[in-house]
Design a protein around this motif. Structure first.
Motif, PDB file in Angstrom:
ATOM      1  N   VAL A 137       8.794  45.366  24.833  1.00 53.91           N
ATOM      2  CA  VAL A 137       8.658  44.588  26.061  1.00 53.91           C
ATOM      3  C   VAL A 137       8.139  43.184  25.741  1.00 53.91           C
ATOM      4  O   VAL A 137       8.648  42.182  26.257  1.00 53.91           O
ATOM      5  N   TYR A 138       7.143  43.126  24.897  1.00 55.18           N
ATOM      6  CA  TYR A 138       6.528  41.861  24.467  1.00 55.18           C
ATOM      7  C   TYR A 138       7.585  40.884  23.955  1.00 55.18           C
ATOM      8  O   TYR A 138       7.566  39.687  24.274  1.00 55.18           O
ATOM      9  N   SER A 139       8.544  41.401  23.195  1.00 55.97           N
ATOM     10  CA  SER A 139       9.565  40.529  22.599  1.00 55.97           C
ATOM     11  C   SER A 139      10.485  39.918  23.644  1.00 55.97           C
ATOM     12  O   SER A 139      11.111  38.880  23.402  1.00 55.97           O
ATOM     13  N   LYS A 140      10.555  40.546  24.822  1.00 55.79           N
ATOM     14  CA  LYS A 140      11.445  40.067  25.885  1.00 55.79           C
ATOM     15  C   LYS A 140      10.799  38.992  26.757  1.00 55.79           C
ATOM     16  O   LYS A 140      11.465  38.361  27.574  1.00 55.79           O
ATOM     17  N   THR A 141       9.502  38.795  26.617  1.00 48.79           N
ATOM     18  CA  THR A 141       8.792  37.908  27.535  1.00 48.79           C
ATOM     19  C   THR A 141       8.912  36.429  27.198  1.00 48.79           C
ATOM     20  O   THR A 141       8.537  35.582  28.004  1.00 48.79           O
ATOM     21  N   SER A 142       9.365  36.095  26.025  1.00 50.45           N
ATOM     22  CA  SER A 142       9.413  34.712  25.523  1.00 50.45           C
ATOM     23  C   SER A 142       8.010  34.162  25.270  1.00 50.45           C
ATOM     24  O   SER A 142       7.725  33.646  24.196  1.00 50.45           O
ATOM     25  N   THR A 154      -1.833  37.825  18.082  1.00 51.62           N
ATOM     26  CA  THR A 154      -1.625  38.217  19.474  1.00 51.62           C
ATOM     27  C   THR A 154      -2.961  38.379  20.185  1.00 51.62           C
ATOM     28  O   THR A 154      -3.792  39.203  19.794  1.00 51.62           O
ATOM     29  N   TYR A 155      -3.140  37.600  21.217  1.00 48.47           N
ATOM     30  CA  TYR A 155      -4.329  37.679  22.059  1.00 48.47           C
ATOM     31  C   TYR A 155      -3.976  38.053  23.498  1.00 48.47           C
ATOM     32  O   TYR A 155      -4.834  38.489  24.244  1.00 48.47           O
ATOM     33  N   PHE A 156      -2.734  37.823  23.875  1.00 49.82           N
ATOM     34  CA  PHE A 156      -2.286  38.034  25.248  1.00 49.82           C
ATOM     35  C   PHE A 156      -1.027  38.895  25.229  1.00 49.82           C
ATOM     36  O   PHE A 156      -0.105  38.619  24.462  1.00 49.82           O
ATOM     37  N   ILE A 157      -0.997  39.928  26.064  1.00 51.01           N
ATOM     38  CA  ILE A 157       0.204  40.750  26.205  1.00 51.01           C
ATOM     39  C   ILE A 157       0.830  40.419  27.549  1.00 51.01           C
ATOM     40  O   ILE A 157       0.373  40.891  28.599  1.00 51.01           O
ATOM     41  N   PRO A 158       1.863  39.578  27.556  1.00 45.90           N
ATOM     42  CA  PRO A 158       2.503  39.233  28.827  1.00 45.90           C
ATOM     43  C   PRO A 158       3.210  40.451  29.419  1.00 45.90           C
ATOM     44  O   PRO A 158       3.741  41.294  28.693  1.00 45.90           O
ATOM     45  N   ARG A 159       3.239  40.525  30.719  1.00 49.75           N
ATOM     46  CA  ARG A 159       3.959  41.591  31.418  1.00 49.75           C
ATOM     47  C   ARG A 159       5.335  41.053  31.801  1.00 49.75           C
ATOM     48  O   ARG A 159       5.438  40.041  32.492  1.00 49.75           O
ATOM     49  N   ALA A 160       6.384  41.724  31.354  1.00 49.26           N
ATOM     50  CA  ALA A 160       7.751  41.238  31.567  1.00 49.26           C
ATOM     51  C   ALA A 160       8.193  41.455  33.005  1.00 49.26           C
ATOM     52  O   ALA A 160       8.069  42.548  33.545  1.00 49.26           O
ATOM     53  N   ARG A 161       8.710  40.407  33.607  1.00 50.10           N
ATOM     54  CA  ARG A 161       9.300  40.564  34.935  1.00 50.10           C
ATOM     55  C   ARG A 161      10.562  41.416  34.833  1.00 50.10           C
ATOM     56  O   ARG A 161      10.834  42.240  35.705  1.00 50.10           O
ATOM     57  N   SER A 430       0.807  48.777  33.210  1.00 47.51           N
ATOM     58  CA  SER A 430       2.226  48.428  33.095  1.00 47.51           C
ATOM     59  C   SER A 430       2.420  47.113  32.363  1.00 47.51           C
ATOM     60  O   SER A 430       1.685  46.153  32.593  1.00 47.51           O
ATOM     61  N   THR A 431       3.423  47.071  31.497  1.00 49.04           N
ATOM     62  CA  THR A 431       3.853  45.803  30.917  1.00 49.04           C
ATOM     63  C   THR A 431       5.251  45.430  31.397  1.00 49.04           C
ATOM     64  O   THR A 431       5.758  44.370  31.056  1.00 49.04           O
ATOM     65  N   ILE A 432       5.876  46.306  32.201  1.00 49.10           N
ATOM     66  CA  ILE A 432       7.161  45.989  32.832  1.00 49.10           C
ATOM     67  C   ILE A 432       6.919  45.960  34.334  1.00 49.10           C
ATOM     68  O   ILE A 432       6.478  46.957  34.920  1.00 49.10           O
ATOM     69  N   LEU A 433       7.181  44.847  34.963  1.00 49.67           N
ATOM     70  CA  LEU A 433       6.914  44.723  36.394  1.00 49.67           C
ATOM     71  C   LEU A 433       8.011  45.391  37.220  1.00 49.67           C
ATOM     72  O   LEU A 433       9.095  45.705  36.714  1.00 49.67           O
ATOM     73  N   PHE A 434       7.726  45.593  38.489  1.00 53.71           N
ATOM     74  CA  PHE A 434       8.655  46.293  39.369  1.00 53.71           C
ATOM     75  C   PHE A 434       9.986  45.571  39.519  1.00 53.71           C
ATOM     76  O   PHE A 434      10.981  46.178  39.884  1.00 53.71           O
ATOM     77  N   ASP A 435      10.001  44.271  39.276  1.00 52.29           N
ATOM     78  CA  ASP A 435      11.197  43.467  39.519  1.00 52.29           C
ATOM     79  C   ASP A 435      12.414  44.001  38.767  1.00 52.29           C
ATOM     80  O   ASP A 435      13.529  43.963  39.268  1.00 52.29           O
ATOM     81  N   ASP A 436      12.200  44.486  37.541  1.00 48.36           N
ATOM     82  CA  ASP A 436      13.313  44.974  36.736  1.00 48.36           C
ATOM     83  C   ASP A 436      13.838  46.302  37.268  1.00 48.36           C
ATOM     84  O   ASP A 436      15.033  46.464  37.522  1.00 48.36           O
TER      85      ASP A 436
END
Length: 532
Positions: A137-142, A154-161, A430-436
């Motif tokens: 998931v991390y790799s998809k966030t840019s 890595t200090y921040f784990i973005p949550r992918a939309r 969650s690291t994948i948001l509901f949008d997907d």
């Protein structure tokens, strides 16, 4: 000036999770498998928006209990709101008092300072091997990989939309206009797939004049709060209204001083002074303005969040409260600038980042990363979106997800404060948001899923490379003392300019002059170091 308050293979994945080792809290260390003892009960503290204050996120409902039993934890949640999210976390992080875990609204200038001062945890160097689903998931966030380069770890784990259903590149933002179709038809306003800001003002004026819903004194032609009003009028006309940007000539400029921003402010001012916007729009808290449209029924339109994951809720609320068929009486459309183009900077495929207290124990860190890894699998992601397997959903013979949940029979929605599972949402890890997932969620009407896809696609088609721009990573990651000082609450400032006495253009020019002491040093740096 008006005083405004600041608003502004599943089995493999699961089995891997329990063999994952703990990592040292020291930056850059390898993980130590001996530290991972899932039989040891841990208490996690966490802070995030979108929580329900006072709700028991350990066992307050069956989904919360499923997770706390499965991962042997107790979760103590601090529910932040949209108004205090940024400031409270900033205070806690800077003072070293942040909870074990937090969902942080990523602002690069602050983030760089946190890393520099050791105020957030650096993940172990081998974390991607140990938690492969999170890494995917991390790799998809840019944002994640880009910040890893900048910070050297890595200090921040973005949550992918989005994961499987990315709707465009650059990525469109979610808000669209919700309009009363029946009211528009009653006043002779055309039904189109997109409107300019001036057309929406004209719609509001017609609604104000003719009051087709017979609402009387409670009528609000266009219901907004500060953030969404700025997004509607200023951002839809000015791509870089709240940022620096590289112009066509290769030099960096400040979007706050662009003519497009003035154009948006003039539209904003007209909407306010003509009564299309409520005179006290800036006092509306959080995202309550949507309720004027789909709960109270006294708004002709609202520019509001419209991701696929939210549409069903709004349509259900409209039907339940307004007692009209939402599919016949709501019209959704995109908003364009006065040039007929869609304006936006690349949204970047993330929203909110997960961070850890640098002093978090190995046991706690590993346990929560295990939760994140499980929820990044298809099964875990489905549970966070649809409830419990074989209770609220199941797999069909072909492997597709089938819903077992009937909100009419249940008499309540699946999630939300009044739902079957109030814990349903991002707060259980969650690291994948509901949008997907929403594009494939059988609990959402296919008509809404199709409409949402079209709204996103149209934004991409209606923008140009100049008006709907890709992210400039050199600019995004540029950091300096001057850049850190140049943080402005644009939404509040723009609302102040519109609501204060005097000519909007004159007010804007004075505002520009007042900001130049912090803006010019940044422009000088950008043009000397990055301009080509």
């Amino acid at each position: 000036m008006t005083n405004l308050k600041k608003l502004v293979g599943l089995g493999t994945a699961v089995s891997m999770m329990f063999s994952i080792a703990a990592c040292s809290s020291d930056s850059g260390n390898k993980s130590d498998p001996s530290n991972n003892d899932s039989s040891k009960h841990v208490k996690l503290t966490m802070a995030s928006v979108q929580g329900i204050e006072g709700f028991n996120y350990t066992n307050g409902d069956a989904v919360a209990k499923y997770y706390s039993d499965k991962f042997n934890y107790e979760l103590d949640m601090t529910a932040l709101n949209w108004d205090n999210w940024n400031e409270r976390l900033r205070i806690w992080i800077n003072s070293g008092d942040m909870p074990d875990i937090a969902v942080y609204n990523y602002i690069h200038a602050d983030a760089a300072a946190f890393v520099e001062q050791g105020l957030v945890k650096k993940l172990p160097d081998d974390w991607k091997t140990r938690w492969p689903n999170v890494a995917k998931v991390y790799s998809k966030t840019s944002l994640g990989p880009q910040m890893e380069k900048v910070f050297g770890g890595t200090y921040f784990i973005p949550r992918a939309r989005f994961m499987a259903n990315l709707p465009g590149d650059p990525l469109p933002n979610h808000p669209s206009i919700y309009m009363r179709k029946d009211w528009a038809e009653a006043v002779g306003f055309p039904i189109k797939s997109a409107y300019t800001t001036s057309e929406i003002i004209q719609y509001g004026k017609l609604i104000k004049e003719k009051d087709p819903g017979k609402v009387g004194d409670k009528l609000i032609p266009l219901a907004e709060n500060t953030n969404h009003a700025v997004d509607l009028f200023v951002a839809r006309n000015s791509t870089h209204y709240n940022n620096f940007y590289k112009d066509k000539d290769g030099t960096y400029k400040w979007g706050g001083a662009s003519e497009d921003t003035l154009k948006g402010l003039k539209a904003f001012s007209e909407a306010y002074r003509s009564g299309v916007l409520s005179k006290d729009f800036f006092t509306v808290k959080n995202e309550e303005h949507g309720s004027y449209f789909d709960v109270k029924g006294n708004a002709g339109a609202t520019y509001f969040q419209a991701p696929t994951s939210a549409l069903q809720t709004h349509y259900n609320d409209f039907q339940a409260n307004i007692k009209l068929d939402p599919y016949q009486n709501i019209h959704m459309a995109n908003i364009l600038g006065e040039d007929g183009k869609y304006h936006q900077e690349d949204l970047i495929n993330f929203w909110g980042t997960i961070i850890f207290n640098p002093k978090i124990s190995d046991d706690k860190f590993v346990r929560y990363m295990d939760v994140l890894d499980y929820n990044a699998t298809p099964e875990g992601n489905t549970i966070t979106n649809m409830g419990l397997k074989d209770v609220d959903w199941t797999y069909e013979a072909n492997g597709k997800v089938k819903s077992l949940y009937d909100p009419v029979k249940e008499g309540k929605p699946l999630g939300g404060a009044n739902g079957k599972y109030p814990s349903n949402g991002y707060l259980l890890g969650s690291t994948i948001l509901f949008d997907d997932f929403a594009f494939d969620n059988p609990n959402s009407d296919q008509r809404l899923r199709d409409m949402s896809k079209q709204l996103y696609a149209d934004k991409t088609k209606l923008g140009t490379p100049d008006t709907f721009t890709k992210v400039d990573w050199d600019l995004y990651t540029y950091d300096s003392p001057s850049k850190r000082k140049a943080q402005i609450d644009y939404n509040t400032d723009y609302a102040n300019l519109v609501t204060m006495q005097g000519d909007i253009e004159a007010n804007w020019k004075k505002w520009i002059d007042s900001k130049m002491p912090i803006i010019k040093p940044v422009l000088d740096e950008l043009n000397s170091k990055l301009a080509k």
